[in-house]
Design an enzyme around this catalytic site. Structure first.
Site, PDB file in Angstrom:
ATOM      1  N   GLU A  71       0.796  -1.225   0.000  1.00  0.00           N
ATOM      2  CA  GLU A  71       0.000   0.000   0.000  1.00  0.00           C
ATOM      3  C   GLU A  71       0.833   1.282   0.000  1.00  0.00           C
ATOM      4  OE1 GLU A  71      -3.159   0.543  -0.367  1.00  0.00           O
ATOM      5  OE2 GLU A  71      -4.018  -1.456  -0.146  1.00  0.00           O
ATOM      6  N   ASP A  84      -2.724   7.984  -2.719  1.00  0.00           N
ATOM      7  CA  ASP A  84      -3.776   7.771  -3.717  1.00  0.00           C
ATOM      8  C   ASP A  84      -4.538   9.063  -4.004  1.00  0.00           C
ATOM      9  OD1 ASP A  84      -5.394   6.506  -5.564  1.00  0.00           O
ATOM     10  OD2 ASP A  84      -6.670   5.551  -4.062  1.00  0.00           O
TER      11      ASP A  84
END
Length: 195
Positions: A71, A84
């Site tokens: 991640e 993100d």
């Protein structure tokens, strides 16, 4: 409660697209292991928190480390704890080492704790456990290891997007999320994150 053993989960590892993050000329389990190894230096500063949270939730620390690796590359890809970027929302979609989805149109979670805190790891691991349990309910005939892999995929894109074991990653980021995370977890398990 046992959620299955990560070492027994079948995996094909990272896709070519995922392994390109590190300009690796190969994909698969070997690439996942290499990326986990690359992140291991940064990961070491979180090891005691990872072990503590893993023990408290019954989740192998290696799996938590693997999700952190995939991640956020152990924090290396974050901007002030955020990741993100969503140009449509003009906001970040995810928070912390394990990238808890804060997008109201996605996971809709409220970020808890500092980006690298034990509180954050507890929140994210709790979300993972919830998804594993949902996959257990959805697919009661699957082995614990298959349910674990399905839960890993669901952590990435929600349990409603897991339709079969054979296509577990068909809707995940890179179409390899659970396979890559599993392979990274197997590397971390063999390299000091066995709990």
């Amino acid at each position: 409660m046992s959620y299955g053993q990560i070492r027994l989960v079948e995996t094909s590892g990272a896709s070519g697209a995922t392994s390109q993050q590190d300009n690796l000329g190969y994909s698969g389990v070997k690439a996942s292991h290499k990326m986990a190894e690359i992140d291991s230096g940064r990961m070491s500063k979180y090891k005691s928190k990872i072990n503590k949270v893993g023990q408290s939730y019954g989740i192998e620390p290696a799996l938590i480390a693997a999700i952190i690796s995939r991640e956020s590359r152990a924090g290396n890809q974050l901007k002030d704890g955020w990741g993100d970027w969503n140009p449509q929302r003009q906001a970040y979609n995810a928070w912390g080492l394990m990238q808890v989805d804060v997008n109201p149109n996605g996971g809709g979670h409220t970020a808890v704790g500092g980006w690298d805190s034990e509180d954050h790891l507890r929140q994210a691991t709790g979300i993972l456990v919830t998804f594993i349990e949902r996959i257990r309910t959805k697919f009661p005939g699957w082995s614990k290891e298959k349910q674990l892999k399905g839960g890993i995929a669901a952590y990435n894109m929600g349990d409603k997007n897991v339709h079969s074991y054979e296509g577990v990653d068909e809707n995940t980021t890179g179409r390899d999320y659970s396979n890559d995370v599993t392979a990274r977890a197997q590397w971390y398990r063999d390299n000091g994150y066995s709990g």
